[in-house]
Design a protein around this motif. Structure first.
Motif, PDB file in Angstrom:
ATOM      1  N   TYR A 214       0.837  -1.214  -0.039  1.00 24.33           N
ATOM      2  CA  TYR A 214      -0.049   0.024   0.137  1.00 24.33           C
ATOM      3  C   TYR A 214       0.886   1.280  -0.017  1.00 24.33           C
ATOM      4  CZ  TYR A 214      -3.528   3.357   1.231  1.00 24.33           C
ATOM      5  OH  TYR A 214      -4.252   4.566   1.416  1.00 24.33           O
ATOM      6  N   LEU A 215       0.562   2.047  -0.720  1.00 19.02           N
ATOM      7  CA  LEU A 215       1.331   3.249  -0.945  1.00 19.02           C
ATOM      8  C   LEU A 215       0.555   4.527  -0.550  1.00 19.02           C
ATOM      9  CD1 LEU A 215       2.829   1.503  -3.273  1.00 19.02           C
ATOM     10  CD2 LEU A 215       3.469   3.422  -4.463  1.00 19.02           C
ATOM     11  N   GLU A 216       1.222   5.454  -0.232  1.00 19.72           N
ATOM     12  CA  GLU A 216       0.477   6.704   0.708  1.00 19.72           C
ATOM     13  C   GLU A 216      -0.353   7.585  -0.568  1.00 19.72           C
ATOM     14  OE1 GLU A 216       2.705  10.116   1.915  1.00 19.72           O
ATOM     15  OE2 GLU A 216       4.389   9.654   0.938  1.00 19.72           O
ATOM     16  N   ASN A 217      -0.228   7.267  -1.804  1.00 21.23           N
ATOM     17  CA  ASN A 217      -1.289   7.824  -2.571  1.00 21.23           C
ATOM     18  C   ASN A 217      -2.466   6.945  -2.860  1.00 21.23           C
ATOM     19  OD1 ASN A 217      -0.363   5.698  -4.355  1.00 21.23           O
ATOM     20  ND2 ASN A 217       0.353   6.917  -5.867  1.00 21.23           N
ATOM     21  N   GLY A 218      -2.697   5.984  -2.264  1.00 16.48           N
ATOM     22  CA  GLY A 218      -3.627   5.111  -2.229  1.00 16.48           C
ATOM     23  C   GLY A 218      -3.592   3.789  -3.115  1.00 16.48           C
TER      24      GLY A 218
ATOM     25  N   ILE B 181       3.998   0.823   2.568  1.00 13.20           N
ATOM     26  CA  ILE B 181       3.907  -0.470   3.594  1.00 13.20           C
ATOM     27  C   ILE B 181       3.965  -1.551   2.852  1.00 13.20           C
ATOM     28  CG2 ILE B 181       1.605  -0.336   4.041  1.00 13.20           C
ATOM     29  CD1 ILE B 181       2.137  -1.204   7.086  1.00 13.20           C
ATOM     30  N   ALA B 182       4.496  -2.781   2.945  1.00 14.25           N
ATOM     31  CA  ALA B 182       4.279  -4.112   2.529  1.00 14.25           C
ATOM     32  C   ALA B 182       4.527  -5.237   3.558  1.00 14.25           C
ATOM     33  CB  ALA B 182       5.894  -4.206   1.571  1.00 14.25           C
TER      34      ALA B 182
ATOM     35  N   VAL C 272      -0.404  -9.076   6.483  1.00 10.48           N
ATOM     36  CA  VAL C 272      -1.712  -8.136   6.636  1.00 10.48           C
ATOM     37  C   VAL C 272      -2.087  -8.056   4.765  1.00 10.48           C
ATOM     38  CG1 VAL C 272      -2.819  -6.047   7.147  1.00 10.48           C
ATOM     39  CG2 VAL C 272      -0.933  -6.925   8.604  1.00 10.48           C
ATOM     40  N   SER C 273      -3.231  -8.536   4.733  1.00 13.25           N
ATOM     41  CA  SER C 273      -3.927  -8.230   3.201  1.00 13.25           C
ATOM     42  C   SER C 273      -5.030  -7.320   3.139  1.00 13.25           C
ATOM     43  CB  SER C 273      -4.479  -9.653   2.889  1.00 13.25           C
ATOM     44  OG  SER C 273      -5.460 -10.033   3.673  1.00 13.25           O
ATOM     45  N   SER C 274      -5.401  -6.583   4.219  1.00 16.26           N
ATOM     46  CA  SER C 274      -6.409  -5.762   4.006  1.00 16.26           C
ATOM     47  C   SER C 274      -5.790  -4.199   3.525  1.00 16.26           C
ATOM     48  CB  SER C 274      -7.043  -5.760   5.629  1.00 16.26           C
ATOM     49  OG  SER C 274      -7.765  -4.465   5.429  1.00 16.26           O
ATOM     50  N   LYS C 275      -6.360  -3.653   2.883  1.00 14.43           N
ATOM     51  CA  LYS C 275      -5.946  -2.319   2.320  1.00 14.43           C
ATOM     52  C   LYS C 275      -6.201  -1.397   3.211  1.00 14.43           C
ATOM     53  CE  LYS C 275      -7.244   1.435  -1.063  1.00 14.43           C
ATOM     54  NZ  LYS C 275      -7.849   1.527  -2.258  1.00 14.43           N
ATOM     55  N   GLU C 276      -7.440  -1.449   4.113  1.00  8.49           N
ATOM     56  CA  GLU C 276      -7.707  -0.451   5.052  1.00  8.49           C
ATOM     57  C   GLU C 276      -6.515  -0.684   6.303  1.00  8.49           C
ATOM     58  OE1 GLU C 276      -9.773  -2.642   3.707  1.00  8.49           O
ATOM     59  OE2 GLU C 276     -10.769  -0.938   2.331  1.00  8.49           O
ATOM     60  N   GLU C 277      -6.284  -1.788   6.759  1.00  7.18           N
ATOM     61  CA  GLU C 277      -5.305  -2.029   7.848  1.00  7.18           C
ATOM     62  C   GLU C 277      -3.999  -1.607   7.460  1.00  7.18           C
ATOM     63  OE1 GLU C 277      -3.919  -5.642  10.771  1.00  7.18           O
ATOM     64  OE2 GLU C 277      -5.431  -5.756   9.509  1.00  7.18           O
ATOM     65  N   LEU C 278      -3.573  -1.890   6.086  1.00  7.93           N
ATOM     66  CA  LEU C 278      -2.313  -1.482   5.652  1.00  7.93           C
ATOM     67  C   LEU C 278      -2.325   0.375   5.615  1.00  7.93           C
ATOM     68  CD1 LEU C 278      -1.437  -3.916   2.819  1.00  7.93           C
ATOM     69  CD2 LEU C 278      -0.419  -3.626   5.188  1.00  7.93           C
ATOM     70  N   ALA C 279      -3.466   0.774   5.274  1.00  8.12           N
ATOM     71  CA  ALA C 279      -3.297   2.192   5.086  1.00  8.12           C
ATOM     72  C   ALA C 279      -3.411   2.941   6.768  1.00  8.12           C
ATOM     73  CB  ALA C 279      -4.690   2.557   4.328  1.00  8.12           C
ATOM     74  N   LYS C 280      -4.018   1.929   7.561  1.00  5.96           N
ATOM     75  CA  LYS C 280      -3.980   2.495   8.992  1.00  5.96           C
ATOM     76  C   LYS C 280      -2.510   2.521   9.670  1.00  5.96           C
ATOM     77  CE  LYS C 280      -6.254   1.823  13.323  1.00  5.96           C
ATOM     78  NZ  LYS C 280      -5.117   1.542  14.346  1.00  5.96           N
TER      79      LYS C 280
END
Length: 373
Positions: free
Chosen positions: A7-11, A130-131, A135-143
């Motif tokens: 997940y990259l900070e640009n979404g 983040i890699a 964790v496979s959840s986009k939302e959890e990685l973003a958090k």
């Protein structure tokens, strides 16, 4: 191979395969355009806190070996490659890249579109990511990413710098320790301030005829000034290293004292930036940095050198108030080297030890050695 989620900070949210270490890592993603030398890049301390995207699509095919280690470990957060080759073919290989990454707890990400990532970084700039193999959840990685410190908020120098002083005795092509005649070397000794120094830089300093002592980044200028005045040392080298140089406030104050003492100094990369900041000229961050082995630089004789580079920060143009520009990047006209007026102090942004060819920059080490001697 396990799955890994990015997940990259640009979404941007991506799925790929992993090799090397497992787990979850956060860092800044950059791209490197070198065609060879992946082991040297991965073990360069200047990449601490970063994920390296290789534009060279085939990585791992020549294996790894002890001689090509630029430091005792790998400090980068991870590597992203198009195709990873576990089976390697090279007479110098002593192992595979997968094992090296596992040994040093570095994530490997493969089967991913590195061309897409490189174009994104070129257009939008370096960014945090983040890699995770957990964790496979986009939302959890973003958090998790939003809760993690940014690279510019972390002083990675404390992690990569040596904890104790030591003497380096290996030349560029000599893997045996060189024996020094102390009487002959008394006026040829330099102290290297280790902000994350590459082993090949130390090799080239030795190759130029200098005795090299490496000290921690927590040095005190008063000690070095006293040694210089006692003629125990003839000069100081400020090394490359990771992170934002503006965060190194204590180190800046010590470098300012060295400047005021008129000690001959040479610096590369982060050290180059530290000299600028210590002279009162703050660095700025480039959009996506310069990372690769194919950057053309014009030298003082207006000859083009092909250089290796690895930096996200640059010295400002108004440094010409106190310094002469000696080297300039022909890709974007940024400053690559300066010589400070009325001082035996000079520095370069690129890496003259890296040997990208065909016209190289190793003569800079000899120039420093002449000043010291």
């Amino acid at each position: 191979m396990q799955k890994v989620w990015i997940y990259l900070e640009n979404g941007t949210f991506l799925e790929a395969n992993s090799f090397g270490a497992t787990g979850t890592s956060v860092g800044e993603i950059v791209f490197n355009t070198s065609l060879t030398g992946y082991q040297e890049i991965i073990t360069d301390p200047s990449y601490a806190g970063q994920f390296v995207t290789f534009t060279m699509p085939e990585i791992g095919n020549v294996g790894v070996n002890e001689e090509d280690m630029e430091s005792k470990t790998a400090y980068c957060k991870g590597v992203l490659v198009r195709n990873y080759h576990h089976e390697h073919s090279n007479f110098r290989a002593q192992g595979d890249l997968d094992a090296l990454l596992k040994e040093h707890n570095v994530l490997g990400i493969c089967n991913i579109d590195t061309r897409y990532l490189t174009k994104m970084l070129r257009d939008e700039g370096a960014m945090m990511m983040i890699a995770s193999t957990e964790v496979s959840s986009k939302e959890e990685l973003a958090k998790k990413l939003s809760e993690s410190p940014r690279i510019e908020d972390i002083n990675y120098i404390k992690e990569v710098s040596t904890k104790e002083p030591y003497v380096h005795k290996f030349g560029a092509w000599n893997h045996e320790e060189l024996a020094y005649n102390k009487a002959m070397m008394s006026d040829k000794k330099v102290v290297v301030v280790d902000f994350g120094v590459k082993r090949n830089i130390l090799n080239e300093l030795v190759q130029s005829g200098l005795e090299v002592e490496v000290i921690p980044s927590t040095f005190k200028a008063e000690d070095l000034i006293a040694r210089f005045e006692a003629k125990e040392i003839g000069g100081i080298f400020l090394s490359n290293g990771p992170g934002d140089p503006l965060t190194l406030r204590e180190e800046k104050e010590e470098v300012q004292k060295l400047i005021d003492a008129n000690i001959p100094m040479f610096a590369i990369c982060l050290g180059h930036q530290m000299l600028s900041i210590a002279h009162g000229f703050d660095t700025y961050k480039l959009k996506f940095g310069q990372h690769g082995g194919n950057h053309p630089v014009a030298n003082p004789d207006n000859v083009v050198e092909i250089t290796a580079q690895n930096h996200n920060y640059n010295v400002p143009d108004n440094i010409i108030e106190i310094a002469e520009i000696t080297h300039q990047n022909l890709f974007d006209n940024t400053i690559e080297g300066v010589k400070y007026k009325n001082k035996e102090i000079f520095s370069v942004q690129h890496h003259p030890e890296a040997s990208p060819g065909p016209h190289e920059s190793k003569y800079i080490f000899d120039e420093f050695a002449k000043i010291v001697k």
